[in-house]
Write an enzyme that holds these catalytic residues in place. Structure first.
Site, mmCIF file in Angstrom:
data_model
loop_
_atom_site.group_PDB
_atom_site.id
_atom_site.type_symbol
_atom_site.label_atom_id
_atom_site.label_comp_id
_atom_site.label_asym_id
_atom_site.label_seq_id
_atom_site.Cartn_x
_atom_site.Cartn_y
_atom_site.Cartn_z
ATOM 1 N N PRO A 116 18.862 38.586 -24.400
ATOM 2 C CA PRO A 116 18.761 37.402 -23.587
ATOM 3 C C PRO A 116 17.319 37.079 -23.241
ATOM 4 C CG PRO A 116 20.386 38.932 -22.755
ATOM 5 C CD PRO A 116 19.730 39.590 -23.899
ATOM 6 N N GLU A 117 16.967 35.857 -23.442
ATOM 7 C CA GLU A 117 15.678 35.362 -22.969
ATOM 8 C C GLU A 117 15.954 34.530 -21.711
ATOM 9 O OE1 GLU A 117 13.268 33.688 -26.094
ATOM 10 O OE2 GLU A 117 14.268 34.897 -27.630
#
Length: 280
Positions: free
Chosen positions: A2-3
């Site tokens: 996840p960014e």
DNA sequence: CGGCAAACCTGCGAGC
DNA sequence: TGCTCGCAGGTTTGCC
């Protein structure tokens, strides 16, 4: 992993799932993730009402009424599920379970265990080392081409590598670094300190654009998280260059003349995808 | 300090 | 089918 956009969606989901709600108990199914899990945390949180959920870069922070709380990072493979306890089927790598009053639970699943969860006190959260060193929030009002230019002055490292540095801009990861450079029309190999003022501006705008677009895409899946599989931490993006080696980017495709313009290379050990025709 | 490789750990797809 | 290899969205550490 996840960014920023995925973490933002997780943050919103946690916020809405816990709003005014009480934590009944916290269960650790193993002693550690990347770091040891804070053994005293379950006791500090149980019986407490959730007061505040926020995001900083790729981190989520949760505080309860008594001022205790925790910081969560999803690493590369971390996923959050929010589900009814009744219809629950445990999955491999469910490491942390947070039970809420009303029969729901929040589960942290992380196969690779690059993620971590640490205790944090509301009174002093800003001195958490990762936050103290962290750069500007790209979706905040403070972010602009001028700010980017000033943080990158004297940094001769490639712009792609600099964008991944969390002390430069918070929350950008490999996917959105590639995508932002593509939309700004900037080669990933350019020296970070060497862009024109217009290019810094274009890059800052592209960063905002790709992040907002991704949050929007994830936000639509958030609506159904109670019904669908409920996995928060990943969602489908519409990507122009990332993971599209050998294909044509959207603009070259429209031109019809170009093909296979997207190439992959490695910078500082990470894959970089870029359009050989549009990024100079 | 800047820059880079390696380490952390598991899963998955490609290729043989 | 089954094995091995390479690769994966992050961050820290340790070495030039």
């Amino acid at each position: 992993m996840p960014e920023l956009p995925e973490v933002e969606i997780v943050k919103r989901a946690l916020d809405s799932a816990t709003k005014g709600g009480r934590i009944e108990k916290v269960v650790f199914n193993r002693p550690d993730l990347r770091f040891p899990l804070p053994a005293t945390l379950p006791e500090m949180l149980s019986g407490q009402t959730v007061k505040r959920v926020q995001r900083r870069g790729k981190y989520v922070v949760v505080f309860v009424q008594n001022g205790h709380g925790f910081v969560l990072h999803l690493g590369m493979s971390g996923v959050i599920r929010i589900e009814d306890v009744g219809g629950y089927t445990p999955e491999k790598h469910d490491h942390v379970e947070l039970y809420l009053a009303g029969g729901r639970r929040i589960v942290l699943n992380d196969a690779r265990r690059f993620g971590f969860l640490e205790s944090l006190e509301e009174a002093s959260w800003q001195s958490y080392p990762a936050f103290a060193a962290m750069g500007v929030e790209p979706l905040g009002n403070d972010f602009s081409g001028a700010v980017l230019a000033s943080v990158l002055a004297k940094r001769k490292t490639p712009i792609k590598v600099a964008l991944l540095d969390q002390s430069v801009v918070a929350g950008i990861g490999n996917i959105y670094a590639c995508e932002a450079l593509y939309y700004a029309g900037i080669s990933p190999f350019r020296a970070a300190c060497d862009l024109s003022a217009d290019e810094y501006e274009a890059l800052a705008m592209s960063v905002k654009k790709v992040l907002f677009k991704a949050i929007e895409a994830g936000g639509s899946s958030l609506k159904d998280y109670k019904h669908a599989d409920g996995k928060l931490g990943y969602f489908q993006h519409q990507l122009a260059v990332y993971d599209r080696e050998g294909q044509s980017c959207p603009r070259c495709k429209c031109d019809t003349m170009q093909g296979d313009c997207v190439q992959r290379t490695v910078q500082a050990g990470r894959s970089t995808f870029y359009c050989t025709k549009r990024q100079v």
